[in-house]
Design an enzyme around this catalytic site. Sequence first.
Site, PDB file in Angstrom:
ATOM      1  N   TYR A  93      -2.426  -6.859  16.907  1.00  0.00           N
ATOM      2  CA  TYR A  93      -2.675  -6.122  15.669  1.00  0.00           C
ATOM      3  C   TYR A  93      -3.993  -5.362  15.759  1.00  0.00           C
ATOM      4  CZ  TYR A  93      -3.305  -5.187  10.681  1.00  0.00           C
ATOM      5  OH  TYR A  93      -3.500  -4.574   9.475  1.00  0.00           O
TER       6      TYR A  93
ATOM      7  N   ILE B  44       0.826  -1.206   0.000  1.00  0.00           N
ATOM      8  CA  ILE B  44       0.000   0.000   0.000  1.00  0.00           C
ATOM      9  C   ILE B  44       0.861   1.257   0.000  1.00  0.00           C
ATOM     10  CG2 ILE B  44      -1.602   1.359   1.405  1.00  0.00           C
ATOM     11  CD1 ILE B  44      -2.925  -1.317   2.221  1.00  0.00           C
TER      12      ILE B  44
ATOM     13  N   ILE C 216      -7.282  -6.484   1.251  1.00  0.00           N
ATOM     14  CA  ILE C 216      -6.509  -5.872   0.171  1.00  0.00           C
ATOM     15  C   ILE C 216      -5.302  -6.773  -0.110  1.00  0.00           C
ATOM     16  CG2 ILE C 216      -5.222  -3.857  -0.597  1.00  0.00           C
ATOM     17  CD1 ILE C 216      -8.201  -3.300  -0.151  1.00  0.00           C
TER      18      ILE C 216
ATOM     19  N   THR D  72      -1.970  -7.631  -0.547  1.00  0.00           N
ATOM     20  CA  THR D  72      -0.641  -7.061  -0.334  1.00  0.00           C
ATOM     21  C   THR D  72       0.294  -8.177   0.136  1.00  0.00           C
ATOM     22  OG1 THR D  72      -0.913  -6.581   2.030  1.00  0.00           O
ATOM     23  CG2 THR D  72      -1.742  -4.921   0.468  1.00  0.00           C
ATOM     24  N   PRO D  73       1.601  -7.929   0.163  1.00  0.00           N
ATOM     25  CA  PRO D  73       2.537  -8.942   0.662  1.00  0.00           C
ATOM     26  C   PRO D  73       2.249  -9.365   2.102  1.00  0.00           C
ATOM     27  CG  PRO D  73       3.723  -7.274  -0.577  1.00  0.00           C
ATOM     28  CD  PRO D  73       2.315  -6.775  -0.439  1.00  0.00           C
TER      29      PRO D  73
ATOM     30  N   ASN E  56       1.755   4.827   7.137  1.00  0.00           N
ATOM     31  CA  ASN E  56       1.333   3.542   6.593  1.00  0.00           C
ATOM     32  C   ASN E  56       2.076   2.348   7.182  1.00  0.00           C
ATOM     33  OD1 ASN E  56       0.390   1.592   4.322  1.00  0.00           O
ATOM     34  ND2 ASN E  56       2.604   1.614   4.119  1.00  0.00           N
TER      35      ASN E  56
END
Length: 266
Positions: A158, A18, A193, A195-196, A87
């Site tokens: 998280y 992102i 999303i 993403t890695p 981010n």
Amino acid sequence: MKRLPDKVALVTGAARGIGLAVAQLFAKEGATVILSDINDELGEKETSQLGGDSLYRHLDVSDEQQWAHIAQELLDKFGKVDIVVNNAGITGFLEAVGPHDPENLDLASWHTVHATNLDGVALGCKYAIKMAKKSRAASIVNISSRSGIVGIPGAAAYASSKAAVRNHTKTVALYCASQAYNIRCNSIHPAAIMTPMWDAMLGEGEARAVAIRAVEADIPMKKMGDVMDVAYAALYLASDEAKYLTGIELTVDGGILAGATAAPSQ
């Protein structure tokens, strides 16, 4: 007409995913972008491909001395920073030993996740305010998560850290307004999303395809999003188009948070 003309933007965690998409889009829209990360090799490579006035700087967002250093450098070079996108973030699955559930959580792992996800954003906001006071119209964009709005049993740290980012964003927004600073602060809450960050959870090969289909089955729009979906949301919040928005949370999730999947039948 470009949407970020003459803007100076700092994006953390910008070497991939992102953050990189945000940096690339901001540069395309006329901003001078400073990409930052701890993966210097990849960050330098991606920045060189952007060209123009883009810069790369090493930044561990959990380290206040590094924040102070980069803030002073950017003030000396540009006089102000107009946009900061906080981010950089980790799930903790790869960066800490765990476990991550609330009954068995490992305290050191909990602190590791919060140091990046929460302390990093708090410091990012602190130094963004210092850098943006001379801006005509500044914007702080904090990347939170769907997990900052709902609980995640297997990722307690998280979820906790992202919930704190959600709330701190509102505090920063109100503080800046109370000080009559021309600084807005908003959060984005992505979910599903590609993403890695998903790699450790999705696996490889056919197992990965099966896992993706399982995830998509629970998304109202029946597909995972991509990094540009979040980048365009960040672009809007960073631009002067959003001049009357502060303290909001923008979900980018294919409809996941619109309601429960266990809805009553007709």
